[in-house]
Design a protein around this motif. Structure first.
Motif, PDB file in Angstrom:
ATOM      1  N   VAL A  60      18.974   4.951  -6.207  1.00 58.05           N
ATOM      2  CA  VAL A  60      19.510   3.931  -5.296  1.00 58.05           C
ATOM      3  C   VAL A  60      18.582   2.734  -5.381  1.00 58.05           C
ATOM      4  O   VAL A  60      17.536   2.685  -4.730  1.00 58.05           O
ATOM      5  N   GLY A  61      18.949   1.776  -6.226  1.00 58.57           N
ATOM      6  CA  GLY A  61      18.040   0.674  -6.503  1.00 58.57           C
ATOM      7  C   GLY A  61      16.775   1.216  -7.142  1.00 58.57           C
ATOM      8  O   GLY A  61      16.816   1.961  -8.116  1.00 58.57           O
ATOM      9  N   ARG A  62      15.635   0.894  -6.570  1.00 61.31           N
ATOM     10  CA  ARG A  62      14.364   1.388  -7.090  1.00 61.31           C
ATOM     11  C   ARG A  62      13.926   2.688  -6.426  1.00 61.31           C
ATOM     12  O   ARG A  62      12.870   3.217  -6.736  1.00 61.31           O
ATOM     13  N   LYS A  63      14.733   3.183  -5.518  1.00 57.57           N
ATOM     14  CA  LYS A  63      14.398   4.406  -4.787  1.00 57.57           C
ATOM     15  C   LYS A  63      15.122   5.592  -5.397  1.00 57.57           C
ATOM     16  O   LYS A  63      16.293   5.503  -5.783  1.00 57.57           O
ATOM     17  N   THR A  64      14.450   6.733  -5.489  1.00 54.40           N
ATOM     18  CA  THR A  64      15.057   7.981  -5.929  1.00 54.40           C
ATOM     19  C   THR A  64      15.263   8.884  -4.725  1.00 54.40           C
ATOM     20  O   THR A  64      14.324   9.149  -3.965  1.00 54.40           O
ATOM     21  N   VAL A  65      16.496   9.335  -4.550  1.00 51.76           N
ATOM     22  CA  VAL A  65      16.836  10.248  -3.469  1.00 51.76           C
ATOM     23  C   VAL A  65      17.167  11.596  -4.081  1.00 51.76           C
ATOM     24  O   VAL A  65      18.081  11.696  -4.918  1.00 51.76           O
ATOM     25  N   HIS A  66      16.444  12.621  -3.688  1.00 49.34           N
ATOM     26  CA  HIS A  66      16.707  13.967  -4.197  1.00 49.34           C
ATOM     27  C   HIS A  66      17.818  14.588  -3.354  1.00 49.34           C
ATOM     28  O   HIS A  66      17.622  14.894  -2.177  1.00 49.34           O
ATOM     29  N   PHE A  67      18.984  14.747  -3.979  1.00 46.14           N
ATOM     30  CA  PHE A  67      20.141  15.335  -3.317  1.00 46.14           C
ATOM     31  C   PHE A  67      20.050  16.844  -3.535  1.00 46.14           C
ATOM     32  O   PHE A  67      20.292  17.342  -4.641  1.00 46.14           O
ATOM     33  N   LEU A  68      19.684  17.576  -2.491  1.00 46.39           N
ATOM     34  CA  LEU A  68      19.413  19.006  -2.578  1.00 46.39           C
ATOM     35  C   LEU A  68      20.643  19.757  -2.077  1.00 46.39           C
ATOM     36  O   LEU A  68      20.925  19.768  -0.872  1.00 46.39           O
ATOM     37  N   VAL A  69      21.374  20.374  -2.996  1.00 47.10           N
ATOM     38  CA  VAL A  69      22.699  20.884  -2.658  1.00 47.10           C
ATOM     39  C   VAL A  69      22.825  22.365  -3.006  1.00 47.10           C
ATOM     40  O   VAL A  69      22.237  22.856  -3.972  1.00 47.10           O
ATOM     41  N   SER A  70      23.631  23.059  -2.211  1.00 51.74           N
ATOM     42  CA  SER A  70      23.855  24.485  -2.421  1.00 51.74           C
ATOM     43  C   SER A  70      25.036  24.926  -1.559  1.00 51.74           C
ATOM     44  O   SER A  70      25.603  24.141  -0.792  1.00 51.74           O
ATOM     45  N   VAL A 122      23.873   3.926   2.436  1.00 51.08           N
ATOM     46  CA  VAL A 122      24.447   4.751   1.380  1.00 51.08           C
ATOM     47  C   VAL A 122      25.035   5.968   2.089  1.00 51.08           C
ATOM     48  O   VAL A 122      24.337   6.657   2.834  1.00 51.08           O
ATOM     49  N   ARG A 123      26.315   6.189   1.866  1.00 51.41           N
ATOM     50  CA  ARG A 123      27.005   7.272   2.573  1.00 51.41           C
ATOM     51  C   ARG A 123      26.935   8.556   1.752  1.00 51.41           C
ATOM     52  O   ARG A 123      27.510   8.650   0.671  1.00 51.41           O
ATOM     53  N   PHE A 124      26.232   9.534   2.285  1.00 53.09           N
ATOM     54  CA  PHE A 124      26.156  10.857   1.682  1.00 53.09           C
ATOM     55  C   PHE A 124      27.111  11.790   2.426  1.00 53.09           C
ATOM     56  O   PHE A 124      27.245  11.694   3.650  1.00 53.09           O
ATOM     57  N   ALA A 125      27.747  12.690   1.681  1.00 54.21           N
ATOM     58  CA  ALA A 125      28.722  13.576   2.301  1.00 54.21           C
ATOM     59  C   ALA A 125      28.704  14.945   1.640  1.00 54.21           C
ATOM     60  O   ALA A 125      28.240  15.110   0.502  1.00 54.21           O
ATOM     61  N   THR A 126      29.227  15.917   2.361  1.00 57.37           N
ATOM     62  CA  THR A 126      29.475  17.251   1.814  1.00 57.37           C
ATOM     63  C   THR A 126      30.862  17.676   2.246  1.00 57.37           C
ATOM     64  O   THR A 126      31.298  17.363   3.364  1.00 57.37           O
TER      65      THR A 126
END
Length: 411
Positions: free
Chosen positions: A216-226, A30-34
C-alpha cells in the motif's frame, strides 16, 4: 500488460495488471474484508464449470452472481474469500466473469492481483483420523473427508483466495500448509485419541495459513489469513475444537516475536513477524469470543491480544434483528448480537461472531461493518433466511456467513 507471477514451491498463482481505479470511500482508507461465501462445490471441477458459463440460470450460478454482488456493494480493496475450491482458473473466472461484471446495477470491481495456493482439505492422510475403523483413501468414499488432513471430499474443497487492488509481494508470501501440529509448543493435541504415528504427521492447518504482503504505497501490510476447522463434528475428545484453538493461536504467536521462534513455513523459513510490522488478521475463525462450542474461548487469543486492535468490532443492525426474530438459542447467548457474522438460525448454538478483520494496534480504524441488511432493506434479498430452495448451496441465496469489512487509515 498482464504479468503472471508464481510461487512455485506451493503451486501458488498471483496475477497482476494495472492498478484499479478509485473506490467510493475515504481516500485515506484501505478497505480490508473477509467473506466466507460458500462457493464450494460437491465435486472437483464443478466450480470452474459454473464460473466459466455465468449465463446459465441455475441455483449454482444464481448464488455466484449474488455473492459477487455482495462484494460489489461493499467494494473492498483487499478481500479474503473462504470456501472457494482450490483452482487458480476458477479464481480467474470469478474475478473476470462475475466481480468485473456489474450485478443488478452494483459497480463492477476489478482485482488486478490475486493469490491462491493449495489447501489441506481433501488431501489423503493415509490414517484413520476419526478412529471409525475405516481409512478413507479414495475421494468419494464415506470415510475420505474425515481421514484427510483437512475435511474435504476432494483435494482443495473449501479452499481460499485473496483478491487485491494493491500489488501483492509474491516473493515474500509465506504459506504454512505443512506445518505440523506437534511442533507448536504446548499444543492441544488429544494424545489419547491419535496414535503416536498420527501425532507425528498431523498438520496444524485444516486449510492453510498464509502471510500475504500487500504493498500500500510505501507501506507493507501483512494480510494474515486462514479458516480454522469448526470446533464441532467430533466426539468427547474434542479434536476439532482443540485444533481450532491452536489454528487461531498460530496467528497470536506469529505476530508476537518472542513467541514465534518455533514457526516455520513451507519453504523452511523460521520465525514470525518482525517487531513493528503492520498486519491485518482476517478469516472465518469458526469461534465466538463468548458463545458457541470453541475450546477455551479460542477467539480470545486474538481479541484479547495486546498487539491486536479488538476494541470495537464491525457490527450490523441485521444481525440484531435476526437474533430477535429467530429466538431459540440466540435468547440465552452472552455476546452482543450486533457483532454476529454467521446466521445459524435458531439451532444450537445460535448465530455467532465467527468472522474477523483485526488490525495491529495503532492502525487507525476509520469505519467498519458487517453486510447484514435488515429485512426491510431491498438488499436483504442477498442475505435472506434459510430456505430449502437454496439447499444445493447451503440454504441461503449467498452464504450463512456475512462479509465483514474495516476501513484502515493506511494511506
Amino acid at each position: 500488460m498482464k504479468r503472471v507471477l508464481t510461487v512455485a514451491a506451493v503451486c501458488a498463482a498471483i496475477i497482476g495488471t494495472s492498478p484499479a481505479g478509485a473506490v467510493a470511500h475515504d481516500e485515506r482508507a484501505v478497505r480490508f474484508a473477509t467473506y466466507n461465501l460458500s462457493l464450494n462445490r460437491p465435486t472437483e471441477g464443478l466450480l470452474r464449470e459454473h464460473l466459466a458459463d455465468p449465463g446459465v440460470d441455475d441455483v449454482y450460478r444464481r448464488q455466484a452472481h449474488n455473492v459477487a454482488e455482495v462484494i460489489q456493494r461493499t467494494h473492498p480493496d483487499v478481500v479474503l474469500i473462504n470456501e472457494f475450491d482450490y483452482d487458480p482458473e476458477a479464481a480467474r473466472l470469478f474475478a473476470e466473469n462475475f466481480l468485473a461484471v456489474p450485478q443488478n446495477g452494483a459497480p463492477a470491481q476489478r482485482y488486478p492481483y490475486r493469490f491462491v495456493a493449495p489447501s489441506n482439505t481433501g488431501i489423503s492422510s493415509g490414517f484413520d483420523l476419526n478412529n471409525d475403523g475405516v481409512t478413507g483413501t479414495t475421494p468419494g468414499e464415506a470415510a475420505y473427508g474425515d481421514d484427510s488432513w483437512g475435511f474435504g471430499q476432494f483435494p482443495g474443497q473449501y479452499g481460499m483466495v485473496v483478491y487485491s487492488k494493491f500489488p501483492i509481494d509474491s516473493r515474500a508470501v509465506r504459506t504454512f500448509q505443512r506445518f505440523k501440529w506437534k511442533d507448536m509448543p504446548g499444543n492441544a493435541i488429544p494424545t489419547d485419541f491419535y496414535s503416536p504415528e498420527e501425532q507425528a504427521a498431523l498438520r496444524l492447518s485444516s486449510k492453510s495459513h498464509w502471510d500475504v504482503p500487500i504493498a500500500v504505497g510505501r507501506k507493507t501490510v501483512h494480510f494474515l489469513v486462514s479458516h480454522p476447522t469448526p470446533p464441532t463434528f467430533d466426539g468427547p475428545e474434542d479434536r476439532n475444537g482443540r485444533r481450532n484453538h491452536d489454528e487461531i493461536r498460530f496467528w497470536a504467536d506469529y505476530v508476537t516475536p518472542a513467541r514465534a521462534s518455533y514457526v516455520y513455513d513451507d519453504k523452511g523459513r523460521r520465525g514470525g513477524l518482525h517487531p513493528g510490522q503492520t498486519f491485518v488478521i482476517a478469516g472465518d475463525q469458526n469461534a465466538d469470543p463468548d458463545d458457541g462450542d470453541s475450546y477455551r474461548n479460542a477467539a480470545r487469543q486474538l481479541t484479547g491480544h495486546p498487539l491486536i486492535d479488538a476494541r470495537s468490532f464491525p457490527s450490523s443492525a441485521g444481525a440484531v434483528e435476526a437474533a430477535r426474530l429467530q429466538g431459540g438459542a440466540n435468547t440465552t447467548q452472552k455476546g452482543d448480537p450486533r457483532f454476529d457474522t454467521a446466521d445459524f438460525a435458531d439451532t444450537a448454538p445460535g448465530n455467532l461472531h465467527a468472522d474477523y478483520v483485526l488490525p495491529r494496534v495503532g492502525t487507525p480504524i476509520l469505519r467498519s461493518g458487517v453486510f447484514w441488511p435488515v429485512r426491510s432493506d431491498p438488499l436483504s434479498r442477498l442475505t435472506g433466511v434459510f430456505d430449502p430452495q437454496w439447499s444445493a448451496v447451503n440454504g441461503f441465496p449467498t452464504s450463512d456467513h456475512r462479509l465483514v469489512w474495516a476501513d484502515l487509515g493506511l494511506r
